[in-house]
Design a protein around this motif. Structure first.
Motif, PDB file in Angstrom:
ATOM      1  N   ALA A   1      48.503  30.287  62.781  1.00 36.90           N
ATOM      2  CA  ALA A   1      47.392  31.254  63.117  1.00 36.90           C
ATOM      3  C   ALA A   1      46.537  30.446  65.073  1.00 36.90           C
ATOM      4  CB  ALA A   1      46.093  31.219  62.582  1.00 36.90           C
ATOM      5  N   VAL A   2      46.905  28.680  64.823  1.00 36.93           N
ATOM      6  CA  VAL A   2      46.229  28.511  66.118  1.00 36.93           C
ATOM      7  C   VAL A   2      47.132  29.089  67.017  1.00 36.93           C
ATOM      8  CG1 VAL A   2      45.852  26.362  66.914  1.00 36.93           C
ATOM      9  CG2 VAL A   2      44.698  27.071  64.739  1.00 36.93           C
ATOM     10  N   ALA A   3      48.624  28.136  66.488  1.00 38.82           N
ATOM     11  CA  ALA A   3      49.706  28.616  68.222  1.00 38.82           C
ATOM     12  C   ALA A   3      49.896  30.095  68.576  1.00 38.82           C
ATOM     13  CB  ALA A   3      51.015  27.887  66.757  1.00 38.82           C
ATOM     14  N   GLY A   4      49.841  31.260  67.000  1.00 33.83           N
ATOM     15  CA  GLY A   4      50.088  32.711  68.029  1.00 33.83           C
ATOM     16  C   GLY A   4      48.887  33.227  68.220  1.00 33.83           C
ATOM     17  N   ARG A   5      47.718  32.645  68.285  1.00 37.75           N
ATOM     18  CA  ARG A   5      46.755  33.100  68.807  1.00 37.75           C
ATOM     19  C   ARG A   5      45.995  34.684  69.006  1.00 37.75           C
ATOM     20  NH1 ARG A   5      46.218  28.368  70.780  1.00 37.75           N
ATOM     21  NH2 ARG A   5      45.844  28.454  72.628  1.00 37.75           N
ATOM     22  N   HIS A   6      47.062  34.599  70.227  1.00 41.18           N
ATOM     23  CA  HIS A   6      47.071  35.534  70.761  1.00 41.18           C
ATOM     24  C   HIS A   6      47.941  36.977  70.007  1.00 41.18           C
ATOM     25  CE1 HIS A   6      44.396  33.076  73.984  1.00 41.18           C
ATOM     26  NE2 HIS A   6      45.541  32.314  73.793  1.00 41.18           N
ATOM     27  N   ASP A   7      48.931  36.392  69.279  1.00 39.35           N
ATOM     28  CA  ASP A   7      49.465  37.659  69.073  1.00 39.35           C
ATOM     29  C   ASP A   7      48.082  38.534  68.313  1.00 39.35           C
ATOM     30  OD1 ASP A   7      51.692  36.008  70.338  1.00 39.35           O
ATOM     31  OD2 ASP A   7      52.298  34.964  68.364  1.00 39.35           O
ATOM     32  N   GLN A   8      49.896  39.604  68.012  1.00 42.26           N
ATOM     33  CA  GLN A   8      48.995  41.089  67.219  1.00 42.26           C
ATOM     34  C   GLN A   8      48.728  40.766  66.341  1.00 42.26           C
ATOM     35  OE1 GLN A   8      51.505  44.242  67.662  1.00 42.26           O
ATOM     36  NE2 GLN A   8      49.820  45.645  67.724  1.00 42.26           N
ATOM     37  N   GLY A   9      49.628  39.460  65.310  1.00 40.73           N
ATOM     38  CA  GLY A   9      49.119  39.345  63.529  1.00 40.73           C
ATOM     39  C   GLY A   9      48.573  38.322  63.924  1.00 40.73           C
ATOM     40  N   THR A  10      48.001  38.032  64.361  1.00 40.61           N
ATOM     41  CA  THR A  10      47.174  37.186  64.113  1.00 40.61           C
ATOM     42  C   THR A  10      46.320  36.871  63.013  1.00 40.61           C
ATOM     43  OG1 THR A  10      47.371  35.980  65.922  1.00 40.61           O
ATOM     44  CG2 THR A  10      45.359  34.422  64.706  1.00 40.61           C
ATOM     45  N   GLY A  11      45.372  38.336  63.380  1.00 37.48           N
ATOM     46  CA  GLY A  11      44.368  38.345  62.464  1.00 37.48           C
ATOM     47  C   GLY A  11      44.976  38.407  60.744  1.00 37.48           C
ATOM     48  N   LEU A  12      45.853  38.882  60.742  1.00 32.83           N
ATOM     49  CA  LEU A  12      46.503  38.579  59.303  1.00 32.83           C
ATOM     50  C   LEU A  12      46.997  37.504  58.922  1.00 32.83           C
ATOM     51  CD1 LEU A  12      49.120  41.906  59.967  1.00 32.83           C
ATOM     52  CD2 LEU A  12      47.009  41.684  57.845  1.00 32.83           C
TER      53      LEU A  12
END
Length: 148
Positions: free
Chosen positions: A69-80
């Motif tokens: 979640a932290v590393a991909g915080r700017h990715d589209q699926g981070t909320g999931l």
């Protein structure tokens, strides 16, 4: 590197779901069909064996999802991923508050030392376990969706 973390995390959580599912729907029904003495011994052994491994697996899964979640915080699926992490956190809290106390008692039982309400305690553990399985299946499904 993030892709490898995402796939690794999803596999770790997926295998954990599979183990917990098999405990509920394969191992315990097999043990429940045995005579009471064997059932007590089998569940006590399973409680000791899995009780030693599962805390690391649950907390490790939660840690991996947190890093994702932290590393991909700017990715589209981070909320999931964040919601999946919340579900895994709920499963850890549920385990500590509801399942571990029963497991800690039952893993010491023998046919001679089991309490009078041992069957009711096993049924209670199973019910809590079914709920925990539903929660971690939800977390796994969200992680898979976040990969898509």
């Amino acid at each position: 590197m993030l892709n490898a973390l995402q796939v690794f995390t999803t596999v770790v959580v997926g295998v954990m779901v599979g183990v917990e599912f098999s405990v509920a729907f394969v191992i315990n029904p097999i043990l429940n069909a045995l005579p009471d003495e064997s059932l007590v011994l089998g569940r006590a052994h399973g409680g000791r064996m899995l009780g030693a491994v599962m805390p690391f697996w649950y907390l490790g899964s939660l840690a991996l999802v947190t890093v994702w979640a932290v590393a991909g915080r700017h990715d589209q699926g981070t909320g999931l991923v964040v919601v999946a992490g919340g579900l895994l956190l709920l499963s850890v809290i549920m385990s500590i508050a509801l399942l571990v106390p029963i497991n800690n008692r039952s893993k010491t039982w023998t046919p001679e030392t089991r309490p009078a309400d041992w069957k009711q305690q096993m049924i209670r553990w199973d019910r809590f376990h079914y709920g925990r399985i539903a929660i971690i299946i939800g977390a796994f499904a969200l992680l898979v969706a976040a990969l898509a």
